[in-house]
Design a protein around this motif. Structure first.
Motif, short mmCIF file in Angstrom:
data_model
loop_
_atom_site.label_atom_id
_atom_site.label_comp_id
_atom_site.label_asym_id
_atom_site.label_seq_id
_atom_site.Cartn_x
_atom_site.Cartn_y
_atom_site.Cartn_z
N GLU A 280 5.81 -12.01 -2.35
CA GLU A 280 4.63 -11.27 -1.90
C GLU A 280 4.82 -10.73 -0.49
O GLU A 280 4.37 -9.62 -0.18
CB GLU A 280 3.41 -12.18 -1.99
N TRP A 281 5.50 -11.48 0.38
CA TRP A 281 5.79 -10.94 1.70
C TRP A 281 6.71 -9.73 1.58
O TRP A 281 6.55 -8.74 2.32
CB TRP A 281 6.43 -12.00 2.60
N ALA A 282 7.65 -9.77 0.64
CA ALA A 282 8.52 -8.61 0.43
C ALA A 282 7.72 -7.41 -0.05
O ALA A 282 7.95 -6.27 0.38
CB ALA A 282 9.62 -8.96 -0.57
N SER A 283 6.75 -7.66 -0.94
CA SER A 283 5.88 -6.58 -1.41
C SER A 283 5.04 -6.02 -0.27
O SER A 283 4.84 -4.81 -0.15
CB SER A 283 4.96 -7.10 -2.52
N TYR A 284 4.55 -6.91 0.59
CA TYR A 284 3.76 -6.48 1.75
C TYR A 284 4.59 -5.56 2.65
O TYR A 284 4.12 -4.50 3.06
CB TYR A 284 3.31 -7.73 2.52
N ARG A 285 5.81 -5.96 2.94
CA ARG A 285 6.66 -5.13 3.80
C ARG A 285 6.98 -3.80 3.14
O ARG A 285 6.99 -2.75 3.80
CB ARG A 285 7.94 -5.89 4.15
N ALA A 286 7.23 -3.81 1.83
CA ALA A 286 7.60 -2.58 1.13
C ALA A 286 6.43 -1.62 0.98
O ALA A 286 6.61 -0.39 1.07
CB ALA A 286 8.16 -2.93 -0.25
N ASN A 287 5.23 -2.15 0.78
CA ASN A 287 4.08 -1.30 0.49
C ASN A 287 3.21 -0.99 1.70
O ASN A 287 2.34 -0.13 1.64
CB ASN A 287 3.20 -1.96 -0.58
N TRP A 288 3.45 -1.72 2.81
CA TRP A 288 2.56 -1.52 3.95
C TRP A 288 3.28 -1.15 5.24
O TRP A 288 2.92 -0.19 5.92
CB TRP A 288 1.72 -2.78 4.19
N LEU A 289 4.31 -1.90 5.59
CA LEU A 289 4.88 -1.74 6.93
C LEU A 289 5.60 -0.42 7.21
O LEU A 289 5.45 0.11 8.31
CB LEU A 289 5.84 -2.90 7.23
#
Length: 298
Positions: A280-289
């Motif tokens: 989920e942290w990987a998804s956060y970085r990919a979709n937000w950062l």
């Protein structure tokens, strides 16, 4: 990001603090709401609940410099004989302020309130915000709060109130109206909207929910205060369509619908550190950062 109570309540090793600081830096989290309560009915928090608070603050100053640490305090409001804390009691509010002072003295960068439910005619809550701001502002500290998402139609609130009076355990929806949300925003440095737990069956509907509330909220108060739109890192009951990826994409659509960026900083609020796994942290970085500037919050 909302963080679990064990960070202030339990001892941790230096390696655990270092790893947590790395996580915050890698994901560009700007503010962490460390659960420090719950607040007792009289407005106090027993010291036995936060023996590790000072060590936490010192460790985060070392391993996550620049990340703002806020003491997350809340409780269930007493409404019609149900709940725990009476915010309309001046003595209780005064004791909450003394509790705030304890955590500020321990080194926290601010106070984060999560009292629920909050109704749009709640003058006692607004008074508590005024009183707290007089405590935090002269010290250069933050006042933030969590609030439910705005009502879909403000004009519907009087009808709900008439049909579902505050009797027993059932009440009309504790959703802020536009007017109440603006009043809150004028008193707080940050407003985190609890946009999660939408219980919608399809990704398109859940995404629409996040997009619409993001657009509405930022149009209403994005020039008044920092706004974080709450996004979940867990799967709700009944396996509804809501998840982190759906929420982030919806928030981004809401931002893209604006005529211009808000004047104040804005971002998402991750709920919560104890439910977020590496994928989920990987998804956060990919979709937000990738598309966000340093001004934007975590």
């Amino acid at each position: 990001m909302w963080a679990r109570h064990q960070w202030v309540g339990q001892a941790h090793t230096d390696a655990e603090y270092r790893a947590y600081g790395t996580l915050l830096r890698e994901n560009r989290i700007t503010d962490v709401y460390f659960h420090a309560g719950p607040v007792e009915a009289d407005g106090t928090v027993p010291p036995a609940l936060y023996p590790n608070a000072a060590k936490l603050v010192a460790a985060m100053r070392t391993y996550a410099p620049g990340v703002r640490m806020q003491a997350y305090l809340g409780q269930i409001r007493e409404v019609s004989g149900h709940g725990i804390i009476q915010l309309n009691d001046p003595a209780v509010r005064e004791q909450i302020l003394k509790t705030d002072q304890i955590f500020l003295d321990l080194g926290f960068d601010g106070i984060h309130y999560d009292f629920e439910p909050i109704y749009p005619d709640d003058k006692a809550f607004l008074e508590l915000l005024d009183q707290t701001r007089r405590l935090t502002e002269p010290r250069g500290k933050l006042l933030s709060l969590a609030l439910e998402q705005k009502t879909l139609l403000d004009a519907s609130q009087p009808f709900y109130k008439a049909l579902l009076p505050r009797a027993g355990k059932y009440h009309y929806p504790p959703r802020p109206t536009a007017d109440f949300l603006r009043k809150v925003a004028d008193r707080a440095d940050q407003v985190a909207i609890m946009t999660y737990d939408v219980s919608l069956p399809t990704e398109s509907l859940a995404g629409w929910h996040y997009a619409r509330h993001t657009e509405w909220t930022l149009r209403l108060i994005g020039d008044r205060t920092t706004v974080f739109m709450g996004v979940p890192t867990y799967r709700p009951n009944m396996d509804w369509a809501e998840d982190l990826t759906v929420a982030l994409r919806g928030v981004r659509r809401g931002i893209d619908a604006l005529d211009r960026p808000p004047a104040k900083p804005w971002g998402v609020g991750v709920y919560a550190d104890w439910t977020t796994n590496p994928s989920e942290w990987a998804s956060y970085r990919a979709n937000w950062l990738p598309r966000e500037s340093a001004k934007v919050g975590g």
